[in-house]
Design a protein around this motif. Sequence first.
Motif, PDB file in Angstrom:
ATOM      1  N   SER A  50       0.606   7.596  -5.665  1.00  9.32           N
ATOM      2  CA  SER A  50      -0.097   8.892  -5.628  1.00  9.32           C
ATOM      3  C   SER A  50       0.096   9.671  -6.923  1.00  9.32           C
ATOM      4  O   SER A  50      -0.705  10.553  -7.250  1.00  9.32           O
ATOM      5  N   ASN A  51       1.142   9.329  -7.670  1.00  6.38           N
ATOM      6  CA  ASN A  51       1.390   9.961  -8.965  1.00  6.38           C
ATOM      7  C   ASN A  51       0.831   9.142 -10.128  1.00  6.38           C
ATOM      8  O   ASN A  51       1.121   9.435 -11.284  1.00  6.38           O
ATOM      9  N   GLY A  52       0.062   8.098  -9.808  1.00  2.89           N
ATOM     10  CA  GLY A  52      -0.635   7.340 -10.838  1.00  2.89           C
ATOM     11  C   GLY A  52       0.033   6.077 -11.316  1.00  2.89           C
ATOM     12  O   GLY A  52      -0.451   5.434 -12.249  1.00  2.89           O
ATOM     13  N   SER A  53       1.140   5.673 -10.688  1.00  2.00           N
ATOM     14  CA  SER A  53       1.836   4.470 -11.125  1.00  2.00           C
ATOM     15  C   SER A  53       1.186   3.218 -10.543  1.00  2.00           C
ATOM     16  O   SER A  53       0.615   3.251  -9.449  1.00  2.00           O
ATOM     17  N   ILE A  55      11.835   4.981 -13.556  1.00  2.00           N
ATOM     18  CA  ILE A  55      11.092   4.068 -14.432  1.00  2.00           C
ATOM     19  C   ILE A  55       9.589   4.328 -14.311  1.00  2.00           C
ATOM     20  O   ILE A  55       8.859   4.320 -15.312  1.00  2.00           O
ATOM     21  N   ALA A  56       9.115   4.555 -13.099  1.00  2.00           N
ATOM     22  CA  ALA A  56       7.695   4.851 -12.909  1.00  2.00           C
ATOM     23  C   ALA A  56       7.303   6.108 -13.687  1.00  2.00           C
ATOM     24  O   ALA A  56       6.226   6.174 -14.298  1.00  2.00           O
ATOM     25  N   LYS A  57       8.173   7.096 -13.683  1.00  2.00           N
ATOM     26  CA  LYS A  57       7.905   8.339 -14.404  1.00  2.00           C
ATOM     27  C   LYS A  57       7.807   8.097 -15.905  1.00  2.00           C
ATOM     28  O   LYS A  57       7.121   8.825 -16.628  1.00  2.00           O
ATOM     29  N   GLU A  58       8.485   7.049 -16.375  1.00  2.00           N
ATOM     30  CA  GLU A  58       8.440   6.719 -17.800  1.00  2.00           C
ATOM     31  C   GLU A  58       7.410   5.640 -18.113  1.00  2.00           C
ATOM     32  O   GLU A  58       7.450   5.002 -19.161  1.00  2.00           O
ATOM     33  N   GLY A  59       6.487   5.408 -17.192  1.00  2.00           N
ATOM     34  CA  GLY A  59       5.336   4.571 -17.495  1.00  2.00           C
ATOM     35  C   GLY A  59       5.434   3.122 -17.098  1.00  2.00           C
ATOM     36  O   GLY A  59       4.531   2.340 -17.402  1.00  2.00           O
ATOM     37  N   GLY A  60       6.506   2.736 -16.418  1.00  2.00           N
ATOM     38  CA  GLY A  60       6.661   1.338 -16.036  1.00  2.00           C
ATOM     39  C   GLY A  60       5.715   0.917 -14.930  1.00  2.00           C
ATOM     40  O   GLY A  60       5.356   1.716 -14.057  1.00  2.00           O
ATOM     41  N   MET A  61       5.303  -0.340 -14.969  1.00  2.00           N
ATOM     42  CA  MET A  61       4.549  -0.950 -13.871  1.00  2.00           C
ATOM     43  C   MET A  61       5.570  -1.558 -12.923  1.00  2.00           C
ATOM     44  O   MET A  61       6.373  -2.400 -13.325  1.00  2.00           O
ATOM     45  N   MET A  62       5.542  -1.121 -11.666  1.00  2.00           N
ATOM     46  CA  MET A  62       6.670  -1.328 -10.774  1.00  2.00           C
ATOM     47  C   MET A  62       6.448  -2.464  -9.787  1.00  2.00           C
ATOM     48  O   MET A  62       5.396  -2.573  -9.160  1.00  2.00           O
ATOM     49  N   VAL A  63       7.495  -3.281  -9.633  1.00  2.00           N
ATOM     50  CA  VAL A  63       7.571  -4.262  -8.546  1.00  2.00           C
ATOM     51  C   VAL A  63       8.766  -3.848  -7.700  1.00  2.00           C
ATOM     52  O   VAL A  63       9.919  -3.974  -8.133  1.00  2.00           O
ATOM     53  N   LEU A  64       8.487  -3.312  -6.526  1.00  2.00           N
ATOM     54  CA  LEU A  64       9.539  -2.791  -5.657  1.00  2.00           C
ATOM     55  C   LEU A  64       9.855  -3.822  -4.583  1.00  2.00           C
ATOM     56  O   LEU A  64       8.985  -4.192  -3.794  1.00  2.00           O
ATOM     57  N   ALA A  65      11.106  -4.272  -4.550  1.00  2.00           N
ATOM     58  CA  ALA A  65      11.506  -5.318  -3.609  1.00  2.00           C
ATOM     59  C   ALA A  65      12.583  -4.783  -2.669  1.00  2.00           C
ATOM     60  O   ALA A  65      13.548  -4.150  -3.108  1.00  2.00           O
ATOM     61  N   ASP A  66      12.403  -5.065  -1.402  1.00  2.00           N
ATOM     62  CA  ASP A  66      13.376  -4.680  -0.392  1.00  2.00           C
ATOM     63  C   ASP A  66      13.023  -5.441   0.879  1.00  2.00           C
ATOM     64  O   ASP A  66      11.883  -5.884   1.045  1.00  2.00           O
ATOM     65  N   ARG A  67      13.980  -5.591   1.778  1.00  2.00           N
ATOM     66  CA  ARG A  67      13.645  -6.233   3.042  1.00  2.00           C
ATOM     67  C   ARG A  67      13.174  -5.219   4.077  1.00  2.00           C
ATOM     68  O   ARG A  67      12.685  -5.585   5.134  1.00  2.00           O
ATOM     69  N   SER A  68      13.316  -3.927   3.750  1.00  2.00           N
ATOM     70  CA  SER A  68      12.902  -2.878   4.666  1.00  2.00           C
ATOM     71  C   SER A  68      11.480  -2.403   4.363  1.00  2.00           C
ATOM     72  O   SER A  68      11.112  -2.211   3.199  1.00  2.00           O
ATOM     73  N   GLU A  69      10.718  -2.190   5.407  1.00  2.00           N
ATOM     74  CA  GLU A  69       9.362  -1.665   5.253  1.00  2.00           C
ATOM     75  C   GLU A  69       9.370  -0.241   4.684  1.00  2.00           C
ATOM     76  O   GLU A  69       8.327   0.252   4.223  1.00  2.00           O
ATOM     77  N   LEU A  70      10.529   0.412   4.688  1.00  2.00           N
ATOM     78  CA  LEU A  70      10.624   1.764   4.137  1.00  2.00           C
ATOM     79  C   LEU A  70      10.266   1.800   2.653  1.00  2.00           C
ATOM     80  O   LEU A  70       9.936   2.862   2.119  1.00  2.00           O
ATOM     81  N   VAL A  71      10.309   0.652   1.996  1.00  2.00           N
ATOM     82  CA  VAL A  71       9.976   0.620   0.576  1.00  2.00           C
ATOM     83  C   VAL A  71       8.524   1.035   0.344  1.00  2.00           C
ATOM     84  O   VAL A  71       8.180   1.538  -0.733  1.00  2.00           O
ATOM     85  N   TYR A  72       7.668   0.861   1.355  1.00  2.00           N
ATOM     86  CA  TYR A  72       6.269   1.269   1.200  1.00  2.00           C
ATOM     87  C   TYR A  72       6.132   2.777   1.055  1.00  2.00           C
ATOM     88  O   TYR A  72       5.197   3.262   0.405  1.00  2.00           O
ATOM     89  N   GLN A  73       7.036   3.535   1.647  1.00  2.00           N
ATOM     90  CA  GLN A  73       6.986   4.992   1.486  1.00  2.00           C
ATOM     91  C   GLN A  73       7.210   5.380   0.035  1.00  2.00           C
ATOM     92  O   GLN A  73       6.520   6.257  -0.504  1.00  2.00           O
ATOM     93  N   VAL A  74       8.181   4.727  -0.600  1.00  2.00           N
ATOM     94  CA  VAL A  74       8.437   4.983  -2.017  1.00  2.00           C
ATOM     95  C   VAL A  74       7.226   4.576  -2.838  1.00  2.00           C
ATOM     96  O   VAL A  74       6.767   5.323  -3.723  1.00  2.00           O
ATOM     97  N   ALA A  75       6.674   3.405  -2.546  1.00  2.00           N
ATOM     98  CA  ALA A  75       5.522   2.906  -3.300  1.00  2.00           C
ATOM     99  C   ALA A  75       4.334   3.854  -3.180  1.00  2.00           C
ATOM    100  O   ALA A  75       3.649   4.135  -4.177  1.00  2.00           O
ATOM    101  N   ASN A  76       4.080   4.342  -1.988  1.00  2.00           N
ATOM    102  CA  ASN A  76       2.937   5.241  -1.777  1.00  2.00           C
ATOM    103  C   ASN A  76       3.073   6.518  -2.597  1.00  2.00           C
ATOM    104  O   ASN A  76       2.094   7.010  -3.168  1.00  2.00           O
TER     105      ASN A  76
END
Length: 263
Positions: free
Chosen positions: A53-56, A28-49
Amino acid sequence: MNNNRFEGKVCIVTGAAQGIGEGVARAIAKEGGMMVLADRSELVYQVANELESNGSQVLVVTSDLESFGGAKSVVDKAVEHFGRVDVAIHNVGGTIWAKPFEQYQEDEIIKEINRSLYPTLWGCRAVLPQMISQGGGSIVNISSIATRGVNRIPYSAAKGGVNAITVSLAMEHASENIRVNAIATGGTEAPPRKIPRNSNPMTEDEKVWYQQIVDQTIDSTLMKRYGTIEEQVNAILFLASDEASYITGTILPVGGGDKGMGA
């Protein structure tokens, strides 16, 4: 295919730290979406970063999505940050144990229902008021063809509940321009989980019971194989997007011909 289907849309993806949820978030980010990433794991920050870095535009909310408070905090922070929620994809769930039903203990059954039903139930309840107030939205719940399967009856019950939630919500809210659909995922090849659902190693009996799940899944699938994360993601994005603007109350099996109880 339109490669900017989510341009300008605010999209919640739960369970975004790994697996199908991570795949959906990246797509979805690749297709221009503004993302709200929810998870109970701090690992979600790796995906967000990586996405940032790709402009999302990305907001991370770490929360326990098995509770209404946790689900509501995701929506509240999304609205506070972006002003609206256009798409909500409820992906949290997954069987914890693999065993015949008579082998499940009471607490295990409760944990299975908490894991695979409540995050979707609460997620839908939390996002509906916002979608009603803004005049519409798209919800995609992640179900499973395992509503008909062996050695995971509590999980099957939870996903049957997800199907019922999906169809009933679609009936209630079609007049408010809210579409509610589900993907019934089939067996899916995925990398080893970063955080296992069950921290205890499988016993020898559990290994046999799990293999029975695999064998039954492949046997029930016309294509005689597991799917890929990308194949699940493609279907999810279609239902979430405006390309599916005349589709609601539908449970789409993505299982190589195994429809489970979704058809």
